[in-house]
Motif scaffolding. Structure first.
Motif, PDB file in Angstrom:
ATOM      1  N   ARG A  69       0.842  -1.198   0.000  1.00 58.98           N
ATOM      2  CA  ARG A  69       0.000   0.000   0.000  1.00 58.98           C
ATOM      3  C   ARG A  69       0.879   1.251   0.000  1.00 58.98           C
ATOM      4  O   ARG A  69       1.729   1.434   0.864  1.00 58.98           O
ATOM      5  CB  ARG A  69      -0.893  -0.020   1.248  1.00 58.98           C
ATOM      6  N   GLU A  70       0.687   2.119  -1.000  1.00 55.43           N
ATOM      7  CA  GLU A  70       1.427   3.383  -1.104  1.00 55.43           C
ATOM      8  C   GLU A  70       0.544   4.522  -0.593  1.00 55.43           C
ATOM      9  O   GLU A  70      -0.620   4.633  -0.975  1.00 55.43           O
ATOM     10  CB  GLU A  70       1.820   3.665  -2.554  1.00 55.43           C
ATOM     11  N   VAL A  71       1.111   5.348   0.276  1.00 53.72           N
ATOM     12  CA  VAL A  71       0.367   6.466   0.847  1.00 53.72           C
ATOM     13  C   VAL A  71       1.344   7.614   1.107  1.00 53.72           C
ATOM     14  O   VAL A  71       2.530   7.370   1.355  1.00 53.72           O
ATOM     15  CB  VAL A  71      -0.355   6.029   2.146  1.00 53.72           C
ATOM     16  N   GLU A  72       0.878   8.836   1.034  1.00 52.71           N
ATOM     17  CA  GLU A  72       1.789   9.962   1.245  1.00 52.71           C
ATOM     18  C   GLU A  72       2.313   9.998   2.678  1.00 52.71           C
ATOM     19  O   GLU A  72       3.508  10.128   2.926  1.00 52.71           O
ATOM     20  CB  GLU A  72       1.102  11.291   0.932  1.00 52.71           C
ATOM     21  N   THR A  73       1.391   9.864   3.661  1.00 51.38           N
ATOM     22  CA  THR A  73       1.776   9.974   5.073  1.00 51.38           C
ATOM     23  C   THR A  73       1.208   8.812   5.863  1.00 51.38           C
ATOM     24  O   THR A  73       0.019   8.499   5.763  1.00 51.38           O
ATOM     25  CB  THR A  73       1.263  11.288   5.683  1.00 51.38           C
ATOM     26  N   ILE A  74       2.061   8.208   6.655  1.00 54.33           N
ATOM     27  CA  ILE A  74       1.619   7.208   7.622  1.00 54.33           C
ATOM     28  C   ILE A  74       1.844   7.778   9.011  1.00 54.33           C
ATOM     29  O   ILE A  74       2.940   8.269   9.327  1.00 54.33           O
ATOM     30  CB  ILE A  74       2.383   5.879   7.467  1.00 54.33           C
TER      31      ILE A  74
ATOM     32  N   ASP B  44       6.831  -2.813   7.568  1.00 53.33           N
ATOM     33  CA  ASP B  44       6.473  -4.232   7.565  1.00 53.33           C
ATOM     34  C   ASP B  44       6.233  -4.784   6.165  1.00 53.33           C
ATOM     35  O   ASP B  44       5.436  -5.726   5.987  1.00 53.33           O
ATOM     36  CB  ASP B  44       5.230  -4.476   8.440  1.00 53.33           C
ATOM     37  N   ASP B  45       6.891  -4.200   5.156  1.00 52.29           N
ATOM     38  CA  ASP B  45       6.731  -4.628   3.758  1.00 52.29           C
ATOM     39  C   ASP B  45       5.265  -4.649   3.331  1.00 52.29           C
ATOM     40  O   ASP B  45       4.887  -5.348   2.375  1.00 52.29           O
ATOM     41  CB  ASP B  45       7.363  -6.008   3.534  1.00 52.29           C
ATOM     42  N   ALA B  46       4.447  -3.871   4.046  1.00 59.09           N
ATOM     43  CA  ALA B  46       3.022  -3.800   3.714  1.00 59.09           C
ATOM     44  C   ALA B  46       2.579  -2.390   3.350  1.00 59.09           C
ATOM     45  O   ALA B  46       1.594  -2.217   2.627  1.00 59.09           O
ATOM     46  CB  ALA B  46       2.187  -4.315   4.883  1.00 59.09           C
ATOM     47  N   PHE B  47       3.303  -1.383   3.859  1.00 59.05           N
ATOM     48  CA  PHE B  47       2.955   0.012   3.616  1.00 59.05           C
ATOM     49  C   PHE B  47       4.213   0.787   3.226  1.00 59.05           C
ATOM     50  O   PHE B  47       5.311   0.503   3.735  1.00 59.05           O
ATOM     51  CB  PHE B  47       2.354   0.658   4.869  1.00 59.05           C
ATOM     52  N   ALA B  48       4.052   1.755   2.342  1.00 62.20           N
ATOM     53  CA  ALA B  48       5.145   2.645   1.963  1.00 62.20           C
ATOM     54  C   ALA B  48       4.640   4.074   1.998  1.00 62.20           C
ATOM     55  O   ALA B  48       3.482   4.353   1.664  1.00 62.20           O
ATOM     56  CB  ALA B  48       5.666   2.307   0.569  1.00 62.20           C
ATOM     57  N   CYS B  49       5.506   5.010   2.429  1.00 60.47           N
ATOM     58  CA  CYS B  49       5.082   6.409   2.537  1.00 60.47           C
ATOM     59  C   CYS B  49       6.269   7.336   2.318  1.00 60.47           C
ATOM     60  O   CYS B  49       7.434   6.944   2.453  1.00 60.47           O
ATOM     61  CB  CYS B  49       4.452   6.680   3.900  1.00 60.47           C
ATOM     62  N   ARG B  50       5.952   8.602   1.994  1.00 59.35           N
ATOM     63  CA  ARG B  50       6.978   9.638   1.876  1.00 59.35           C
ATOM     64  C   ARG B  50       7.217  10.327   3.211  1.00 59.35           C
ATOM     65  O   ARG B  50       8.322  10.746   3.508  1.00 59.35           O
ATOM     66  CB  ARG B  50       6.569  10.676   0.825  1.00 59.35           C
ATOM     67  N   TRP B  51       6.164  10.483   3.995  1.00 54.59           N
ATOM     68  CA  TRP B  51       6.252  11.088   5.326  1.00 54.59           C
ATOM     69  C   TRP B  51       5.839  10.051   6.362  1.00 54.59           C
ATOM     70  O   TRP B  51       4.814   9.375   6.198  1.00 54.59           O
ATOM     71  CB  TRP B  51       5.331  12.295   5.449  1.00 54.59           C
TER      72      TRP B  51
END
Length: 335
Positions: free
Chosen positions: A2-7, A129-136
């Motif tokens: 899952r790609e998201v700007e902020t987590i 956790d190799d499940a989410f990616a974010c820039r912030w």
């Protein structure tokens, strides 16, 4: 993945405040928290008018009980409680099990129940956790925040560590007065009785961990002795005290050392150790830091740790601390 700007890792007041501002400006944000809300969170639950302003909440907007506090400060040697308590504006008590869940739902962000275990960098992204990616990446997971542990490996300032014991429970016979007792039995900290809505009361004690390590005293003994005092004063009944099982947790007062940012990774709230230096109040600094972090992501400002409120009692506390230091007396640092 899952790609998201902020987590935002952590859905407490810091994380939900940050997420809400980002959502209000149309940003893509996901909140990760291992807990299901509403979740139990023991806390004196003291909030100020400033907290309500920062959150854009009027007391009438809040759907749960919010009790305006009549605060009395007690100091050994004085035969009475000080009825004047030097905080600007009104003070209120809330229950964190209600308050935190309401703030998170109000934020409007997607919330995923997920316990963060591993964080790594991948270029200009953070991989969770190799499940989410974010820039912030925002660390808002409290004292044991996984973001802080993964990306800020430097040690904590142990001299600023606070430990507390407390219990929150229904007690319809409680009085509607908030009592703070400073320097009780030599404690470098204070004890409190905070009334809340629907006949609930929070009773606790807290102080510097260093005090308990060096004084040879035990915080559990302090807590039980405080309960015994409340029974003698007629503020609690003995049967209630006999059944109480207190719960403890550590956190950190504001310290000028200790990083809170690493590129696009920011620590806010208790993960950054921002509780006020005098009363150890954490909700206000959590909200402030959440707003500052969101504004940096939005390009509206820069998050500086030193801009977070340092003292609950403002200039008065600073003068008292300077005077105490000159006399080599313990200062009223608390939980």
């Amino acid at each position: 993945m899952r790609e998201v700007e902020t987590i935002v890792v952590g859905g407490g007041p810091a994380g939900s405040t940050c997420a809400r501002r980002l959502v209000q400006h149309g940003r893509d944000v996901v909140v990760l928290d291992k807990a299901q809300f509403p979740r139990l969170k023991l806390c004196a639950g003291w909030i100020t008018d400033k907290v309500l302003r920062d959150l854009d909440i009027a007391p009438g907007d809040y759907p749960h009980p919010m009790l305006r506090l009549d605060i009395r400060a007690h100091v050994p040697g004085l035969p009475f409680g000080l009825r004047w308590f030097p905080t600007p504006g009104a003070n209120w008590s809330i229950r964190r099990i209600e308050f935190d869940a309401w703030l998170l739902a109000r934020a409007g962000a997607e919330v995923v129940a997920h316990e963060v275990r591993r964080i790594r960098r991948d270029g200009d992204r953070f991989i969770v956790d190799d499940a989410f990616a974010c820039r912030w990446l925002i660390g808002a997971g409290g004292t044991m925040c996984p973001v802080r542990r993964a990306l800020f490996p430097e040690g904590r300032n142990k001299s600023r560590q606070i430990v507390t014991l407390e219990k929150e429970f229904p007690y319809p016979a409680r009085e509607d007065v908030c009592r703070l007792t400073f320097f009780r039995r030599g404690l470098v900290g204070y004890a409190w009785v905070v009334p809340k809505g629907d006949g609930v009361v929070n009773i606790g004690i807290g102080g510097k961990a260093k005090y308990f390590r060096t004084s040879g005293t035990n915080i559990h003994d302090h807590f039980r002795a405080f309960l015994d005092d409340l029974v003698r004063e007629g503020r609690l009944d003995a049967a209630t005290v006999a059944d109480l099982k207190e719960t403890g947790h550590p956190y950190y007062l504001f310290s000028r050392d200790g990083a809170v940012r690493d590129g696009r990774c920011l620590l806010i709230g208790d993960s950054a150790g921002l509780a006020t230096m005098d009363l150890g109040e954490g909700i206000g600094p959590a909200v402030e830091s959440g707003l500052m972090a969101a504004d940096e992501i939005l390009g509206r400002g820069t998050y500086h740790k030193g801009e977070v409120t340092l003292f609950s009692l403002s200039g008065l506390t600073q003068r008292l601390m300077r005077r105490a230091n000159r006399r080599h007396l313990p200062t009223p640092t608390a939980a």
